[in-house]
Design an enzyme around this catalytic site. Structure first.
Site, PDB file in Angstrom:
ATOM      1  N   ASP A 114      16.353  16.839 -16.338  1.00  0.00           N
ATOM      2  CA  ASP A 114      15.932  15.867 -17.352  1.00  0.00           C
ATOM      3  C   ASP A 114      15.333  14.863 -16.605  1.00  0.00           C
ATOM      4  O   ASP A 114      15.985  14.160 -15.836  1.00  0.00           O
ATOM      5  CB  ASP A 114      17.061  15.523 -18.278  1.00  0.00           C
ATOM      6  CG  ASP A 114      16.926  14.210 -18.765  1.00  0.00           C
ATOM      7  OD1 ASP A 114      15.505  14.063 -19.242  1.00  0.00           O
ATOM      8  OD2 ASP A 114      17.740  13.400 -19.191  1.00  0.00           O
ATOM      9  N   GLU A 130      12.008  13.665 -21.482  1.00  0.00           N
ATOM     10  CA  GLU A 130      13.316  13.528 -21.769  1.00  0.00           C
ATOM     11  C   GLU A 130      13.434  12.982 -23.175  1.00  0.00           C
ATOM     12  O   GLU A 130      14.427  13.611 -23.699  1.00  0.00           O
ATOM     13  CB  GLU A 130      13.828  12.252 -20.928  1.00  0.00           C
ATOM     14  CG  GLU A 130      15.251  11.754 -21.393  1.00  0.00           C
ATOM     15  CD  GLU A 130      15.892  10.748 -20.432  1.00  0.00           C
ATOM     16  OE1 GLU A 130      17.137  10.899 -19.965  1.00  0.00           O
ATOM     17  OE2 GLU A 130      15.190   9.737 -20.105  1.00  0.00           O
ATOM     18  N   GLU A 131      12.591  12.394 -23.788  1.00  0.00           N
ATOM     19  CA  GLU A 131      12.811  12.111 -25.090  1.00  0.00           C
ATOM     20  C   GLU A 131      12.612  13.230 -26.108  1.00  0.00           C
ATOM     21  O   GLU A 131      13.486  13.566 -27.026  1.00  0.00           O
ATOM     22  CB  GLU A 131      11.818  11.148 -25.597  1.00  0.00           C
ATOM     23  CG  GLU A 131      11.930   9.630 -25.093  1.00  0.00           C
ATOM     24  CD  GLU A 131      11.397   9.545 -23.672  1.00  0.00           C
ATOM     25  OE1 GLU A 131      11.613   8.316 -23.088  1.00  0.00           O
ATOM     26  OE2 GLU A 131      10.858  10.375 -23.192  1.00  0.00           O
TER      27      GLU A 131
END
Length: 519
Positions: free
Chosen positions: A280, A298-299
């Protein structure tokens, strides 16, 4: 009640109350007004009257009032955001299902939250006493895992679902979260970003979350997810790992062989099929902008695997010597696009096998690159920071570095998007870290980055020459010194390739020639 301290550490950040003391049982409950409101909501829209975005927000406001939260804590535009999504962006068919089936199911799940927490802490007590078969004798209870505090938290998927329902209804208290280095966990800011100007990727982030809630309302998953704060001590004294935060000399003197390096010009990290830690590309605040406008690597991972989001509740920001590993999160959504072009594209069925502790064999490691350093990223102290950050994540802290089951690393252009890192440098640093962590391979997804056109060639040549971690570190440090001092403006691969010796020379001669040319 070994985990009473764990409960007390997280209780100020939960919406429930507890009268637990040193007695033999946990006593967790909702305030009576909350129980009455949730019971009404659980009986469906004919009883509760909640059949639209306006009435849903009105219910959220009342629940927050019963918890004595000030209305000013909600983001400006939250009411309009809930109204826009559920009244305008949802179709009538979707809306009837949501308010007729999902909202009542979520209310029922919230009513169960106190008992789910009590069961969780009782299970954690058993694990801590070594009484639960298959589990190590460790602390696993939900608690605040503060910076420099290594430890694990195990949560059932049902408990995570109930906690995320709290996020949807904006029930978590926000007082002291900033002081504890924690980001927002309620969904108000996410919905507020739909108003006054519509944003496609915000709608579709919410659609992923709505889909998650619909799925768990129809069939609650039964496995668990672990959250592990990994810390490399700054000093070896007292370290259970037997290692400490390395300096440059450690990397230069390493005789560890470089691991296998595989390059994938297409594909996604989350779709890799080998046993691997999936990287991540994290913000130091785990989850980054998932609860707001953010919609990059990441989101997106947190939105399609929403169980990851609950880590934001109890995992404050990471220091330079820390990483966070999450095992077992289930993926629920398919998607297309990236950034502002992100779109929810339907259901995803996650068929990953589970391990002996009931966790899906999906291993995600959050490591945060240093942001926007520019030319300073080539300074020696920043090379050390980045390689140590990756090594902290890749190192098997449980097995003291002895990796089991051939679990490698699946990664890509870590820190090379919004953080503006150099992709060639970051690829080599991750290779060094994976190798020193004794990982058997690194699968690198380039996402078509133009700067990495020669990554496969360079990695193949380096592997054919039998370089060690120390060899690659020294040449990378020398190149970086030249970049900092203005002696070269070439990328690392362009700088290195001409110096790689012709194939007829022996390995020893190649290495001597390379070192001589770079002096």
């Amino acid at each position: 009640m070994e985990n009473l301290d764990s409960l007390n550490s997280i209780l100020p950040f939960l919406p429930v109350v507890s009268s637990s003391s040193s007695s033999s049982s946990y006593d967790i409950s909702w305030p009576n007004q909350i129980i009455e409101a949730l019971e009404s909501l659980s009986e469906g829209p004919d009883h509760s009257g909640v059949d639209s975005g306006e009435f849903l927000f009105h219910t959220i406001s009342n629940l927050r009032k019963y918890l004595d939260y000030p209305s000013s804590e909600l983001s400006h535009g939250t009411e309009e955001g809930y109204t826009v999504f559920f009244n305008e962006l949802m179709s009538p068919v979707e809306s009837r299902k949501w308010f007729g089936e999902t909202v009542p199911a979520l209310a029922t799940l919230l009513l169960k939250l106190p008992s789910l927490l009590e069961d969780h802490y009782r299970d954690a007590d058993e694990i801590h006493r070594g009484e639960k078969v298959g589990y190590p004798k460790i602390r696993t209870g939900l608690r605040m895992l503060s910076p420099q505090e290594s430890g694990k938290v195990f949560l059932s998927q049902e408990l995570i679902g109930a906690l995320l329902a709290c996020s949807f209804f904006c029930l978590f208290p926000t007082v002291d979260r900033r002081a504890k280095l924690l980001r927002r966990i309620n969904f108000d800011f996410l919905f507020a970003n739909l108003h006054p100007s519509y944003k496609q990727h915000i709608e579709h982030k919410i659609r992923c979350l709505v889909h998650y809630f619909e799925r768990i309302s129809e069939c609650m998953p039964i496995n668990c997810v672990s959250f592990d704060r990994k810390v490399i001590p700054m000093a070896v004294e007292g370290s259970s790992l037997g290692v400490s935060y390395p300096e440059a000399e450690f990397w230069s003197k390493s005789t560890t062989s470089l691991c296998q390096f595989e390059v994938f010009l297409s594909g996604l990290i989350e779709e890799q099929t080998r046993e691997a830690l999936e990287v991540d590309f994290a913000n130091k605040f785990i989850g980054g902008g998932v609860m707001g406008r953010g919609c990059v690597q990441e989101e997106i991972r947190f939105i399609i695997d929403p169980e990851l989001i609950i880590g934001i509740l109890f995992l404050p920001c990471m220091d330079a010597n820390e990483a966070i590993e999450i095992v077992g999160a289930e993926r629920f959504s398919n998607y297309t696009g990236y950034g502002n072009a992100f779109l929810f594209s339907g259901e995803y069925s996650d068929n990953k096998l589970t391990d002996f502790m009931g966790r899906r064999k999906t291993r995600i490691i959050a490591i945060d690159a240093a942001p926007r350093l520019g030319i300073k990223q080539f300074r020696l102290e920043n090379l050390v920071r980045e390689v140590n950050k990756a090594w902290c994540g890749f190192f098997d802290h449980d097995e003291h570095g002895h990796v089991k089951d051939d679990i490698g690393i699946a990664t890509g252009n870590w820190g090379c998007g919004a953080f503006a890192g150099d992709p060639e440098l970051k690829a080599m640093l991750q290779w060094l870290a994976a190798s020193q962590a004794l990982r058997p391979f690194i699968s690198y997804y380039t996402f078509g980055h133009e700067a990495l056109q020669n990554l496969e060639l360079v990695s193949c040549l380096i592997q054919s020459y039998g370089w060690t971690v120390g060899d690659l570190w020294d040449i990378l440090a020398e190149y970086s010194s030249q970049r900092v001092n203005g002696k070269t403006r070439l990328g690392f691969f362009s700088w290195l390739l001409p110096s790689l010796a012709p194939p007829h020379m022996t390995k020893k001669e190649k290495w001597k020639k390379k070192k001589k040319e770079k002096r």
